[in-house]
Design a protein around this motif. Structure first.
Motif, mmCIF file in Angstrom:
data_model
loop_
_atom_site.group_PDB
_atom_site.id
_atom_site.type_symbol
_atom_site.label_atom_id
_atom_site.label_comp_id
_atom_site.label_asym_id
_atom_site.label_seq_id
_atom_site.Cartn_x
_atom_site.Cartn_y
_atom_site.Cartn_z
ATOM 1 N N MET A 166 0.840 -1.168 0.000
ATOM 2 C CA MET A 166 0.000 0.000 0.000
ATOM 3 C C MET A 166 0.895 1.245 0.000
ATOM 4 S SD MET A 166 -3.120 1.288 2.511
ATOM 5 C CE MET A 166 -2.987 -0.087 3.552
ATOM 6 N N LYS A 167 0.528 2.230 -0.822
ATOM 7 C CA LYS A 167 1.301 3.466 -0.884
ATOM 8 C C LYS A 167 1.106 4.278 0.387
ATOM 9 C CE LYS A 167 1.119 3.982 -5.867
ATOM 10 N NZ LYS A 167 0.728 4.858 -6.966
ATOM 11 N N LYS A 168 2.167 4.944 0.808
ATOM 12 C CA LYS A 168 2.105 5.777 2.006
ATOM 13 C C LYS A 168 1.650 7.182 1.652
ATOM 14 C CE LYS A 168 5.617 3.252 4.418
ATOM 15 N NZ LYS A 168 5.995 3.223 5.787
ATOM 16 N N ASP A 169 1.011 7.843 2.605
ATOM 17 C CA ASP A 169 0.604 9.245 2.511
ATOM 18 C C ASP A 169 -0.399 9.551 1.396
ATOM 19 O OD1 ASP A 169 2.288 9.821 4.656
ATOM 20 O OD2 ASP A 169 4.002 10.099 3.317
ATOM 21 N N ILE A 170 -1.206 8.569 0.967
ATOM 22 C CA ILE A 170 -2.237 8.866 -0.033
ATOM 23 C C ILE A 170 -3.645 8.764 0.556
ATOM 24 C CG2 ILE A 170 -0.816 8.132 -1.961
ATOM 25 C CD1 ILE A 170 -2.610 5.592 -2.089
ATOM 26 N N HIS A 171 -3.761 8.212 1.756
ATOM 27 C CA HIS A 171 -5.066 8.019 2.376
ATOM 28 C C HIS A 171 -5.363 9.147 3.357
ATOM 29 C CE1 HIS A 171 -5.421 4.085 0.593
ATOM 30 N NE2 HIS A 171 -4.197 3.835 0.989
#
Length: 73
Positions: free
Chosen positions: A1-6
């Protein structure tokens, strides 16, 4: 999961129209903010079973009823 996109998921207070307050997790606002509702299930006629009036503007309802009178409406 990509960080800092949620978005940040945190606890807020929700105040109903009758004054009751409960906590939910949300992405709205900041931690501890209060959301005040104008309409909720305790006051909206869709949930309370309130009666609504059907306004016949320009004879639309009458035209509909006449057009489909033979179908059993």
């Amino acid at each position: 999961m990509k960080k800092d996109i949620h978005p940040d998921y945190h606890m807020i207070d929700v105040k109903m129209t009758d004054g009751t307050v409960f906590q939910v997790r949300s992405t709205w606002g900041k931690e501890g903010d209060a959301m005040t509702l104008d309409i909720d299930p305790t006051s909206h006629p869709a949930w309370t079973g309130g009666s609504t009036r059907l306004m016949d503007t320009g004879g639309r309802v009458s035209k509909f009823k006449n057009k489909y009178a033979g179908l059993g409406f």
